[in-house]
Design a protein around this motif. Sequence first.
Motif, PDB file in Angstrom:
ATOM      1  N   SER A   6      49.417  40.991  35.509  1.00  0.00           N
ATOM      2  CA  SER A   6      48.473  41.800  34.753  1.00  0.00           C
ATOM      3  C   SER A   6      47.608  42.623  35.688  1.00  0.00           C
ATOM      4  O   SER A   6      47.382  43.807  35.458  1.00  0.00           O
ATOM      5  CB  SER A   6      47.596  40.888  33.884  1.00  0.00           C
ATOM      6  OG  SER A   6      46.669  41.657  33.179  1.00  0.00           O
ATOM      7  N   ARG A   7      47.096  42.008  36.778  1.00  0.00           N
ATOM      8  CA  ARG A   7      46.281  42.747  37.747  1.00  0.00           C
ATOM      9  C   ARG A   7      47.092  43.851  38.411  1.00  0.00           C
ATOM     10  O   ARG A   7      46.615  44.954  38.614  1.00  0.00           O
ATOM     11  CB  ARG A   7      45.741  41.790  38.813  1.00  0.00           C
ATOM     12  CG  ARG A   7      44.549  41.019  38.351  1.00  0.00           C
ATOM     13  CD  ARG A   7      43.900  40.277  39.524  1.00  0.00           C
ATOM     14  NE  ARG A   7      43.207  39.145  39.009  1.00  0.00           N
ATOM     15  CZ  ARG A   7      43.588  37.881  39.111  1.00  0.00           C
ATOM     16  NH1 ARG A   7      44.664  37.564  39.783  1.00  0.00           N
ATOM     17  NH2 ARG A   7      42.885  36.911  38.581  1.00  0.00           N
ATOM     18  N   TYR A 127      35.739  38.831  23.102  1.00  0.00           N
ATOM     19  CA  TYR A 127      36.187  38.015  24.234  1.00  0.00           C
ATOM     20  C   TYR A 127      36.646  36.633  23.794  1.00  0.00           C
ATOM     21  O   TYR A 127      36.129  36.061  22.843  1.00  0.00           O
ATOM     22  CB  TYR A 127      35.041  37.776  25.212  1.00  0.00           C
ATOM     23  CG  TYR A 127      34.689  38.921  26.110  1.00  0.00           C
ATOM     24  CD1 TYR A 127      35.547  39.338  27.112  1.00  0.00           C
ATOM     25  CD2 TYR A 127      33.467  39.572  25.982  1.00  0.00           C
ATOM     26  CE1 TYR A 127      35.209  40.377  27.967  1.00  0.00           C
ATOM     27  CE2 TYR A 127      33.118  40.610  26.825  1.00  0.00           C
ATOM     28  CZ  TYR A 127      33.992  41.008  27.814  1.00  0.00           C
ATOM     29  OH  TYR A 127      33.650  42.035  28.660  1.00  0.00           O
ATOM     30  N   ASP A 130      38.999  32.524  29.283  1.00  0.00           N
ATOM     31  CA  ASP A 130      40.257  32.154  29.920  1.00  0.00           C
ATOM     32  C   ASP A 130      40.098  30.970  30.856  1.00  0.00           C
ATOM     33  O   ASP A 130      40.993  30.150  30.985  1.00  0.00           O
ATOM     34  CB  ASP A 130      40.813  33.326  30.716  1.00  0.00           C
ATOM     35  CG  ASP A 130      41.446  34.365  29.819  1.00  0.00           C
ATOM     36  OD1 ASP A 130      41.655  34.073  28.633  1.00  0.00           O
ATOM     37  OD2 ASP A 130      41.721  35.462  30.304  1.00  0.00           O
ATOM     38  N   THR A 143      35.398  33.120  33.400  1.00  0.00           N
ATOM     39  CA  THR A 143      36.200  34.339  33.306  1.00  0.00           C
ATOM     40  C   THR A 143      36.560  34.548  31.840  1.00  0.00           C
ATOM     41  O   THR A 143      37.172  33.683  31.214  1.00  0.00           O
ATOM     42  CB  THR A 143      37.479  34.232  34.149  1.00  0.00           C
ATOM     43  OG1 THR A 143      37.110  33.979  35.510  1.00  0.00           O
ATOM     44  CG2 THR A 143      38.291  35.518  34.075  1.00  0.00           C
ATOM     45  N   THR A 145      38.281  37.278  28.987  1.00  0.00           N
ATOM     46  CA  THR A 145      39.073  38.488  28.774  1.00  0.00           C
ATOM     47  C   THR A 145      39.070  38.803  27.289  1.00  0.00           C
ATOM     48  O   THR A 145      38.933  37.913  26.444  1.00  0.00           O
ATOM     49  CB  THR A 145      40.530  38.344  29.258  1.00  0.00           C
ATOM     50  OG1 THR A 145      41.138  37.266  28.562  1.00  0.00           O
ATOM     51  CG2 THR A 145      40.599  38.121  30.747  1.00  0.00           C
ATOM     52  N   LEU A 157      41.871  46.615  27.809  1.00  0.00           N
ATOM     53  CA  LEU A 157      41.569  45.258  28.261  1.00  0.00           C
ATOM     54  C   LEU A 157      40.201  45.218  28.945  1.00  0.00           C
ATOM     55  O   LEU A 157      39.883  46.090  29.750  1.00  0.00           O
ATOM     56  CB  LEU A 157      42.645  44.798  29.246  1.00  0.00           C
ATOM     57  CG  LEU A 157      42.455  43.418  29.871  1.00  0.00           C
ATOM     58  CD1 LEU A 157      42.634  42.326  28.821  1.00  0.00           C
ATOM     59  CD2 LEU A 157      43.443  43.217  31.011  1.00  0.00           C
ATOM     60  N   THR A 159      37.610  42.535  31.167  1.00  0.00           N
ATOM     61  CA  THR A 159      37.498  41.267  31.880  1.00  0.00           C
ATOM     62  C   THR A 159      36.085  41.150  32.439  1.00  0.00           C
ATOM     63  O   THR A 159      35.625  42.054  33.135  1.00  0.00           O
ATOM     64  CB  THR A 159      38.504  41.181  33.045  1.00  0.00           C
ATOM     65  OG1 THR A 159      39.822  41.392  32.532  1.00  0.00           O
ATOM     66  CG2 THR A 159      38.428  39.828  33.735  1.00  0.00           C
TER      67      THR A 159
END
Length: 191
Positions: A6-7, A127, A130, A143, A145, A157, A159
């Motif tokens: 994903s990153r 949100y 995660d 964290t 997302t 998205l 984060t």
Amino acid sequence: MDANRSRTRRWALKQGAVGGVLALACGGLFAGASEAGATGGPVDIDCLVGSQTTSYAPAKTNTPRPTTITTDEHFTCTSLLSGISSGTSHRVSNQEVGGCLLSGRPPFDPQTVKYTWNTGQTSTVTYTVDAVETAAGGTFVVTKTGTVTAGLGSGQLATEVVVVPALDLTACLTTGITSQTGPATLEIAPV
């Protein structure tokens, strides 16, 4: 999709967006790129400097009681596509039974956060959490997302990473904890 893929995908998309902006700038159309981001096109908002302050009324002590929780966030940001340079959020919630003894691991339910940007635009993000990791000294690294559900960057998205400080146990026994402040980061990027 795992976090690394994903990153990598967000990075590749961001690099493509950067190349597109540079091409437009060379053609003398840089202002058009800013307008596209402002009217619903893809945006890239990176807020690498920020803080989250959570306040408690009444002060959090070892005695459980109903508590009003106010959360304020402030971010310094960069964005090639939207002109965003800072943002804030403010929300208030009520905890039916709050106190230091119930805070061994902070509760993090799904939440909706509305960010207000320096341009006057807003982004509403829903949100889920995660990961919650315990760090040195009893702090928590959270964290979250989610997806931008309304406003600037809709469908993209989001984060957010927040460091929640450890409770001051002496204050829990005496005057109580009225607020806690920790660093926070935020990123909104195309999926």
